[in-house]
Design an enzyme around this catalytic site. Structure first.
Site, mmCIF file in Angstrom:
data_model
loop_
_atom_site.group_PDB
_atom_site.id
_atom_site.type_symbol
_atom_site.label_atom_id
_atom_site.label_comp_id
_atom_site.label_asym_id
_atom_site.label_seq_id
_atom_site.Cartn_x
_atom_site.Cartn_y
_atom_site.Cartn_z
ATOM 1 N N SER A 155 0.862 -1.181 0.000
ATOM 2 C CA SER A 155 0.000 0.000 0.000
ATOM 3 C C SER A 155 0.897 1.230 0.000
ATOM 4 O O SER A 155 1.674 1.442 0.938
ATOM 5 C CB SER A 155 -0.880 0.019 1.254
ATOM 6 N N HIS A 178 -1.384 -1.468 -4.162
ATOM 7 C CA HIS A 178 -2.641 -1.188 -3.460
ATOM 8 C C HIS A 178 -2.779 0.320 -3.261
ATOM 9 O O HIS A 178 -1.899 0.962 -2.682
ATOM 10 C CB HIS A 178 -2.623 -1.924 -2.115
ATOM 11 N N ASP A 218 -4.916 3.261 -1.690
ATOM 12 C CA ASP A 218 -5.919 3.565 -0.664
ATOM 13 C C ASP A 218 -6.531 4.941 -0.895
ATOM 14 O O ASP A 218 -5.886 5.966 -0.680
ATOM 15 C CB ASP A 218 -5.263 3.511 0.723
ATOM 16 N N MET A 251 -9.212 7.653 0.147
ATOM 17 C CA MET A 251 -10.018 8.093 1.305
ATOM 18 C C MET A 251 -10.563 9.486 1.032
ATOM 19 O O MET A 251 -9.850 10.333 0.485
ATOM 20 C CB MET A 251 -9.155 8.118 2.560
ATOM 21 N N HIS A 308 -8.629 0.636 -3.683
ATOM 22 C CA HIS A 308 -9.481 0.402 -2.512
ATOM 23 C C HIS A 308 -10.193 1.713 -2.170
ATOM 24 O O HIS A 308 -9.573 2.627 -1.620
ATOM 25 C CB HIS A 308 -8.579 -0.084 -1.354
ATOM 26 N N MET A 327 -12.281 3.879 -0.029
ATOM 27 C CA MET A 327 -12.870 4.101 1.302
ATOM 28 C C MET A 327 -13.580 5.439 1.232
ATOM 29 O O MET A 327 -13.110 6.446 1.781
ATOM 30 C CB MET A 327 -11.756 4.089 2.369
ATOM 31 N N MET A 333 -10.926 -6.057 6.030
ATOM 32 C CA MET A 333 -10.166 -5.047 6.783
ATOM 33 C C MET A 333 -9.822 -5.622 8.153
ATOM 34 O O MET A 333 -10.711 -6.038 8.899
ATOM 35 C CB MET A 333 -10.979 -3.766 6.967
ATOM 36 N N PHE A 380 -6.302 4.834 8.393
ATOM 37 C CA PHE A 380 -4.895 5.177 8.611
ATOM 38 C C PHE A 380 -4.005 3.942 8.494
ATOM 39 O O PHE A 380 -4.419 2.849 8.886
ATOM 40 C CB PHE A 380 -4.704 5.812 9.999
ATOM 41 N N ASP A 411 -6.146 -6.591 4.764
ATOM 42 C CA ASP A 411 -5.588 -5.240 4.762
ATOM 43 C C ASP A 411 -5.629 -4.621 6.159
ATOM 44 O O ASP A 411 -6.704 -4.413 6.721
ATOM 45 C CB ASP A 411 -6.443 -4.406 3.789
ATOM 46 N N GLY A 412 -4.441 -4.328 6.696
ATOM 47 C CA GLY A 412 -4.361 -3.611 7.963
ATOM 48 C C GLY A 412 -3.528 -4.339 8.996
ATOM 49 O O GLY A 412 -3.863 -5.453 9.395
ATOM 50 N N GLY A 436 1.503 -1.826 4.234
ATOM 51 C CA GLY A 436 1.971 -0.464 4.006
ATOM 52 C C GLY A 436 3.169 -0.145 4.855
ATOM 53 O O GLY A 436 4.319 -0.158 4.393
#
Ligand code: DX5
Ligand code: ZN
Length: 217
Positions: A7, A32, A34, A36, A65, A67, A136, A142, A176-177, A198
């Site tokens: 990420s 990836h 992200d 937001m 992705h 969000m 997730m 974050f 992810d996360g 990430g």
């Protein structure tokens, strides 16, 4: 080999070209992205303009992705910017079927994501019509958060449900996360096909070596 999706959220945004060159040369499978919007999640990150600049710099699969509160509005802009797959959050939409068909109309892969507390039953009607489930394992918003341990069981549940339905090869599970080298094997053993990471990559002294190690998990 494990599929790894770095990420770029944790990369140095003043030099994304360097970050994606690193991902490409180290054998990462996906990039990836992200996205937001400051509404669905409090943070604000990458828009289609940025993706459009990245697209000519890499052949890597661009895994977007979303969000965002209104994912349907961003499908066309991200497809035009070069996305290979679009993943939206089930919590953000009232008619997932319609959005799935819309994304497919652009000939792109479709993913649905679930936040850590979202009922997995909400996903079930769509298993047969999507390419990817993005689990997730932190609350979205974050990078650099801690893996939520309950996620492992959620991955296992999805994995066994897909097997029961004979869809295990057709639908990939991405997690992810909070993915680190220390928990990657556990997450993979639970059923993950693709690991997003990430901070574990971009905050490392040697990101290249970390990607290689993830691939060998
Ligand atoms: C969180 C994002 C993640 C995040 C992962 O909302 O969707 O992709 O960047 O970052 P780490 O690996 O640091 O948890
Ligand atoms: Zn993500």
């Amino acid at each position: 080999m494990t599929k790894i999706a770095p990420s770029i959220l944790s990369a140095d945004f003043s030099n994304l070209e360097k970050a994606i060159a690193l991902c490409q040369s180290s054998g990462a499978d996906y990039l990836h992205i992200d996205v937001m919007d400051g509404h669905f999640v409090p943070n604000l990150t990458i828009g289609p303009v940025v993706l459009k600049s990245l697209r000519p710099k890499t052949d890597l699969f661009l895994d977007v992705h979303l969000m965002v509160a209104n994912p349907g509005d961003l499908v066309e802009p991200f497809v035009k910017a070069g996305a290979d797959s679009i993943t939206f959050h089930i919590e953000a939409v009232t008619n997932p079927e319609k959005l799935i068909e819309y994304i497919k109309s652009f000939d792109k892969q479709v993913g649905i994501s679930v936040k850590p507390k979202t009922d997995l039953a909400l996903l079930e009607p769509f298993y047969g019509s999507i390419d990817l489930i993005l689990v997730m394992s932190v609350e979205p918003g974050f990078g650099g958060q801690k893996y939520i341990p309950e996620s492992t069981n959620r991955i296992k549940q999805i994995d066994s449900h897909l097997k029961e339905l004979g869809l295990r090869k057709q639908v990939l599970i991405e997690v992810d996360g909070g993915i680190k080298l220390t928990n990657a094997k556990m997450v993979k053993d639970a059923g993950a096909d693709i690991l997003v990471a990430g901070s574990a990559i971009f905050n490392a002294a040697d990101p290249y070596a970390v990607i290689e190690q993830f691939k060998n998990v």
